[in-house]
Motif scaffolding. Structure first.
Motif, PDB file in Angstrom:
ATOM      1  N   ASP A   1       0.835  -1.205   0.000  1.00 46.28           N
ATOM      2  CA  ASP A   1       0.000   0.000   0.000  1.00 46.28           C
ATOM      3  C   ASP A   1       0.870   1.257   0.000  1.00 46.28           C
ATOM      4  O   ASP A   1       0.620   2.194  -0.776  1.00 46.28           O
ATOM      5  CB  ASP A   1      -0.940   0.030   1.210  1.00 46.28           C
ATOM      6  CG  ASP A   1      -2.108  -0.935   1.093  1.00 46.28           C
ATOM      7  OD1 ASP A   1      -2.582  -1.150  -0.046  1.00 46.28           O
ATOM      8  OD2 ASP A   1      -2.535  -1.465   2.131  1.00 46.28           O
ATOM      9  N   GLN A   2       1.887   1.271   0.850  1.00 50.25           N
ATOM     10  CA  GLN A   2       2.768   2.436   0.933  1.00 50.25           C
ATOM     11  C   GLN A   2       3.536   2.651  -0.372  1.00 50.25           C
ATOM     12  O   GLN A   2       3.651   3.772  -0.856  1.00 50.25           O
ATOM     13  CB  GLN A   2       3.747   2.284   2.098  1.00 50.25           C
ATOM     14  CG  GLN A   2       3.089   2.364   3.459  1.00 50.25           C
ATOM     15  CD  GLN A   2       4.018   1.940   4.575  1.00 50.25           C
ATOM     16  OE1 GLN A   2       4.832   1.023   4.433  1.00 50.25           O
ATOM     17  NE2 GLN A   2       3.895   2.599   5.722  1.00 50.25           N
ATOM     18  N   MET A   3       4.041   1.561  -0.937  1.00 52.12           N
ATOM     19  CA  MET A   3       4.823   1.678  -2.176  1.00 52.12           C
ATOM     20  C   MET A   3       3.930   2.106  -3.329  1.00 52.12           C
ATOM     21  O   MET A   3       4.331   2.939  -4.138  1.00 52.12           O
ATOM     22  CB  MET A   3       5.520   0.352  -2.502  1.00 52.12           C
ATOM     23  CG  MET A   3       6.479   0.434  -3.662  1.00 52.12           C
ATOM     24  SD  MET A   3       7.887   1.498  -3.276  1.00 52.12           S
ATOM     25  CE  MET A   3       9.165   0.730  -4.237  1.00 52.12           C
TER      26      MET A   3
ATOM     27  N   GLN B   1       0.877  -6.945  -9.641  1.00 55.83           N
ATOM     28  CA  GLN B   1       1.128  -7.530 -10.966  1.00 55.83           C
ATOM     29  C   GLN B   1       2.610  -7.394 -11.352  1.00 55.83           C
ATOM     30  O   GLN B   1       3.205  -8.321 -11.892  1.00 55.83           O
ATOM     31  CB  GLN B   1       0.245  -6.859 -12.024  1.00 55.83           C
ATOM     32  CG  GLN B   1      -1.239  -7.095 -11.845  1.00 55.83           C
ATOM     33  CD  GLN B   1      -1.619  -8.555 -12.035  1.00 55.83           C
ATOM     34  OE1 GLN B   1      -1.096  -9.245 -12.892  1.00 55.83           O
ATOM     35  NE2 GLN B   1      -2.536  -9.041 -11.218  1.00 55.83           N
ATOM     36  N   ILE B   2       3.202  -6.239 -11.058  1.00 55.59           N
ATOM     37  CA  ILE B   2       4.629  -6.027 -11.354  1.00 55.59           C
ATOM     38  C   ILE B   2       5.479  -6.955 -10.499  1.00 55.59           C
ATOM     39  O   ILE B   2       6.374  -7.632 -11.000  1.00 55.59           O
ATOM     40  CB  ILE B   2       5.024  -4.552 -11.125  1.00 55.59           C
ATOM     41  CG1 ILE B   2       4.318  -3.637 -12.122  1.00 55.59           C
ATOM     42  CG2 ILE B   2       6.548  -4.383 -11.236  1.00 55.59           C
ATOM     43  CD1 ILE B   2       4.395  -2.153 -11.784  1.00 55.59           C
TER      44      ILE B   2
ATOM     45  N   THR C   1       7.131   5.112 -14.207  1.00 55.28           N
ATOM     46  CA  THR C   1       7.275   4.423 -12.923  1.00 55.28           C
ATOM     47  C   THR C   1       8.726   4.044 -12.688  1.00 55.28           C
ATOM     48  O   THR C   1       9.242   4.170 -11.575  1.00 55.28           O
ATOM     49  CB  THR C   1       6.374   3.176 -12.860  1.00 55.28           C
ATOM     50  OG1 THR C   1       5.023   3.580 -13.063  1.00 55.28           O
ATOM     51  CG2 THR C   1       6.517   2.448 -11.540  1.00 55.28           C
ATOM     52  N   THR C   2       9.405   3.612 -13.734  1.00 51.10           N
ATOM     53  CA  THR C   2      10.823   3.267 -13.640  1.00 51.10           C
ATOM     54  C   THR C   2      11.630   4.483 -13.185  1.00 51.10           C
ATOM     55  O   THR C   2      12.467   4.392 -12.281  1.00 51.10           O
ATOM     56  CB  THR C   2      11.346   2.752 -14.997  1.00 51.10           C
ATOM     57  OG1 THR C   2      10.622   1.573 -15.332  1.00 51.10           O
ATOM     58  CG2 THR C   2      12.820   2.452 -14.959  1.00 51.10           C
TER      59      THR C   2
ATOM     60  N   LEU D   1       0.674   4.294  -8.133  1.00 47.62           N
ATOM     61  CA  LEU D   1       0.106   3.113  -8.787  1.00 47.62           C
ATOM     62  C   LEU D   1      -1.020   2.557  -7.939  1.00 47.62           C
ATOM     63  O   LEU D   1      -1.065   2.771  -6.730  1.00 47.62           O
ATOM     64  CB  LEU D   1       1.164   2.008  -8.915  1.00 47.62           C
ATOM     65  CG  LEU D   1       2.433   2.270  -9.678  1.00 47.62           C
ATOM     66  CD1 LEU D   1       3.386   1.089  -9.529  1.00 47.62           C
ATOM     67  CD2 LEU D   1       2.122   2.515 -11.137  1.00 47.62           C
ATOM     68  N   SER D   2      -1.879   1.789  -8.549  1.00 43.05           N
ATOM     69  CA  SER D   2      -2.844   1.038  -7.745  1.00 43.05           C
ATOM     70  C   SER D   2      -2.094  -0.137  -7.119  1.00 43.05           C
ATOM     71  O   SER D   2      -1.078  -0.594  -7.643  1.00 43.05           O
ATOM     72  CB  SER D   2      -3.993   0.529  -8.616  1.00 43.05           C
ATOM     73  OG  SER D   2      -3.528  -0.489  -9.494  1.00 43.05           O
TER      74      SER D   2
END
Length: 149
Positions: A26-28, A41-42, A53-54, A34-35
């Protein structure tokens, strides 16, 4: 290293980086915008991070020992190189390249170096300021010749 290789690396290491930073999913996901579903999924290897995101991971987790080890130093230098088509002009002072760098040539205190991990080249002046960074070996050699003439 190119954009796709960096995206793959960040996608594969994201869970380790998150764990190193002691963050929950959740924090990340909030940190990266991102959701939680996308982050999961990643982390499971089903999808890869997007370029934005990268870049966010490299910027927000710049001090990550995992990232620094995998990229041979500052993650933002690699992002900057890729975003600027492989060449950077003078930048900040470096530490001189004693860990991930191999000196290819030295002349009057100037050094041509190659990163042992990412394989990019750079030229440092006598005070360890970066004069050039590039993935292009021929460009590095051209600029080196200008210094050594």
């Amino acid at each position: 290293m190119n954009r796709e290789q960096l995206i793959t690396l960040i996608s594969e290491k994201l869970k380790l980086i998150r764990t190193e930073k002691d963050l929950t999913q959740d924090q990340m996901s909030n940190l990266l915008g991102l959701s939680k579903k996308t982050l999961v999924q990643i982390e499971k290897g089903r999808i890869q991070t997007a370029w934005t995101t990268t870049v966010a991971v490299c910027a927000l987790c710049r001090e990550s020992s995992i990232l620094q080890h995998e990229l041979g130093g500052d993650p933002l230098e690699i992002v900057d190189l890729i975003a600027n088509n492989g060449t950077l002009q003078p930048k900040e002072k470096t530490m001189g390249g004693y860990i991930w760098w191999k000196n290819l040539s030295e002349y009057n205190g100037y050094r041509l170096q190659q990163n042992a991990i990412s394989q990019h080249f750079r030229i440092l002046d006598t005070n360890n300021y970066r004069l050039l960074s590039t993935f292009d070996e021929s460009l590095a050699e051209q600029e080196w010749e200008k210094i050594t003439v």
